[in-house]
Write a protein that holds these residues in place. Structure first.
Motif, PDB file in Angstrom:
ATOM      1  N   LEU A 127       0.796  -1.223   0.000  1.00 21.04           N
ATOM      2  CA  LEU A 127       0.000   0.000   0.000  1.00 21.04           C
ATOM      3  C   LEU A 127       0.829   1.274   0.000  1.00 21.04           C
ATOM      4  O   LEU A 127       0.475   2.252  -0.661  1.00 21.04           O
ATOM      5  N   LEU A 128       1.926   1.275   0.725  1.00 16.11           N
ATOM      6  CA  LEU A 128       2.661   2.526   0.933  1.00 16.11           C
ATOM      7  C   LEU A 128       3.972   2.638   0.172  1.00 16.11           C
ATOM      8  O   LEU A 128       4.517   3.738   0.065  1.00 16.11           O
ATOM      9  N   GLU A 129       4.468   1.525  -0.350  1.00 16.43           N
ATOM     10  CA  GLU A 129       5.745   1.591  -1.062  1.00 16.43           C
ATOM     11  C   GLU A 129       5.653   1.034  -2.474  1.00 16.43           C
ATOM     12  O   GLU A 129       6.676   0.767  -3.106  1.00 16.43           O
ATOM     13  N   ASP A 132      -3.011   5.354   8.682  1.00 13.29           N
ATOM     14  CA  ASP A 132      -3.885   6.529   8.696  1.00 13.29           C
ATOM     15  C   ASP A 132      -3.080   7.830   8.714  1.00 13.29           C
ATOM     16  O   ASP A 132      -3.428   8.801   8.032  1.00 13.29           O
ATOM     17  N   VAL A 133      -1.992   7.844   9.475  1.00 22.99           N
ATOM     18  CA  VAL A 133      -1.160   9.047   9.561  1.00 22.99           C
ATOM     19  C   VAL A 133      -0.379   9.258   8.268  1.00 22.99           C
ATOM     20  O   VAL A 133      -0.349  10.360   7.705  1.00 22.99           O
ATOM     21  N   GLU A 134       0.229   8.187   7.761  1.00 24.18           N
ATOM     22  CA  GLU A 134       1.096   8.311   6.581  1.00 24.18           C
ATOM     23  C   GLU A 134       0.317   8.644   5.312  1.00 24.18           C
ATOM     24  O   GLU A 134       0.852   9.259   4.395  1.00 24.18           O
ATOM     25  N   ARG A 178      -5.862   7.916  -1.461  1.00 21.49           N
ATOM     26  CA  ARG A 178      -5.564   7.019  -0.351  1.00 21.49           C
ATOM     27  C   ARG A 178      -6.571   5.894  -0.183  1.00 21.49           C
ATOM     28  O   ARG A 178      -6.215   4.830   0.308  1.00 21.49           O
ATOM     29  N   VAL A 179      -7.830   6.078  -0.582  1.00 19.99           N
ATOM     30  CA  VAL A 179      -8.814   5.009  -0.389  1.00 19.99           C
ATOM     31  C   VAL A 179      -8.816   4.001  -1.537  1.00 19.99           C
ATOM     32  O   VAL A 179      -9.511   2.984  -1.461  1.00 19.99           O
ATOM     33  N   PHE A 180      -8.048   4.266  -2.591  1.00 19.50           N
ATOM     34  CA  PHE A 180      -8.037   3.389  -3.761  1.00 19.50           C
ATOM     35  C   PHE A 180      -6.762   2.537  -3.868  1.00 19.50           C
ATOM     36  O   PHE A 180      -6.592   1.814  -4.841  1.00 19.50           O
ATOM     37  N   LEU A 181      -5.887   2.626  -2.874  1.00 19.08           N
ATOM     38  CA  LEU A 181      -4.592   1.944  -2.978  1.00 19.08           C
ATOM     39  C   LEU A 181      -4.742   0.430  -3.074  1.00 19.08           C
ATOM     40  O   LEU A 181      -4.094  -0.228  -3.883  1.00 19.08           O
TER      41      LEU A 181
END
Length: 266
Positions: free
Chosen positions: A69-71, A100-102, A109-112
């Motif tokens: 999700l984030l990388e 949530d913070v990152e 963000r809701v489509f990752l």
């Protein structure tokens, strides 16, 4: 004509903890695999219990749903086999707790998760089960945006229906804003004791309130379901003849049957 087959994606969610959510994700996944479906469990809970329960130790989780999700890690690099044929997992670690913070200001963000599960690596599966955290966090919203339907484990105890209305409102909001096809797959009663008047009353209340959304299959309180995670396997592998294992086989069959009926032409 190109093959347009895609997996059916179910989010297993209830913001109330301790209702058998991860147990349901693991054992429903194993039951679907036993019935011939190729299944991926996406562990989206920072506690990572589904990953542990399917034998992926913390030290072996180099690529996880956090990296997914984030990388921007490819899904193919995150998926791991389990000890069960046709059952795979995308594991999680506590790193997810900072999501949530990152992602707080990121536009998409809701489509990752939806984007990640649209890759070729996802298309080899028949079912994808998302084990959500026990909260209505950004992770859960990602699951609701990515999935076709929501499966809600509901513990057969006092206050069981409390808070369920908030989940239903969240589902409605996601349907209106980001995933118009989202539907409720069903509510499954868990930790059910048919000898207990309270369990029977909770079932009666649930069926009176939710009608046909409540699935016929009930998951009983069963010691084998509780013991199996400590051996890093689903109950179906630990004791396939136990009442808990048989109940999840029934649940898998009911879900497959319901889906087949919905696909039938009117």
């Amino acid at each position: 004509m190109p093959d347009t087959k895609r997996p059916r994606i179910l989010a297993v969610t209830n913001q109330k903890g301790g209702v058998g959510k991860t147990t349901t994700a693991i054992n429903l996944g194993a039951a679907l695999a036993e019935l011939g479906e190729k299944v991926l469990i996406v562990d989206l809970d920072p506690q990572g219990n589904a990953s542990t329960g399917l034998g992926v130790s913390a030290k072996d989780r180099e690529n996880t749903t956090y990296e997914l999700l984030l990388e921007d890690a490819p899904l193919a690099d995150v998926i791991r086999p389990t000890g069960v044929d046709r059952l795979h997992i995308a594991p999680a670690t506590t790193d997810l707790s900072s999501t949530d913070v990152e992602l707080g200001t990121q536009e998409n963000r809701v489509f990752l998760l939806k984007d990640a599960l649209s890759s070729d690596a996802a298309m080899v599966f028949d079912y994808i089960l998302i084990d959500c955290p026990p909260s209505l966090s950004l992770l859960t919203v990602n699951a609701l945006v990515a999935c076709d339907a929501v499966l809600v484990p509901l513990q057969a105890e006092f206050f069981a229906l409390e808070g369920l209305s908030q989940l239903m409102l969240t589902v409605r909001d996601v349907r209106e804003t980001a995933n118009p096809g989202l539907r409720i797959e069903g509510v499954v009663l868990t930790m059910y004791d048919q000898r207990n008047n309270l369990s029977q009353q909770v079932e009666a209340d649930a069926r009176a309130t939710l009608g046909e959304l409540v699935l016929s299959t009930r998951i009983p309180r069963n010691v084998r379901l509780s013991e199996a995670p400590s051996y890093a396997m689903p109950a179906l592998a630990y004791d396939p003849q136990s009442k808990g294992s048989q109940a999840y086989m029934d649940l898998a069959s009911e879900i497959l049957s319901r889906h087949a009926k919905r696909k039938e032409p009117a």
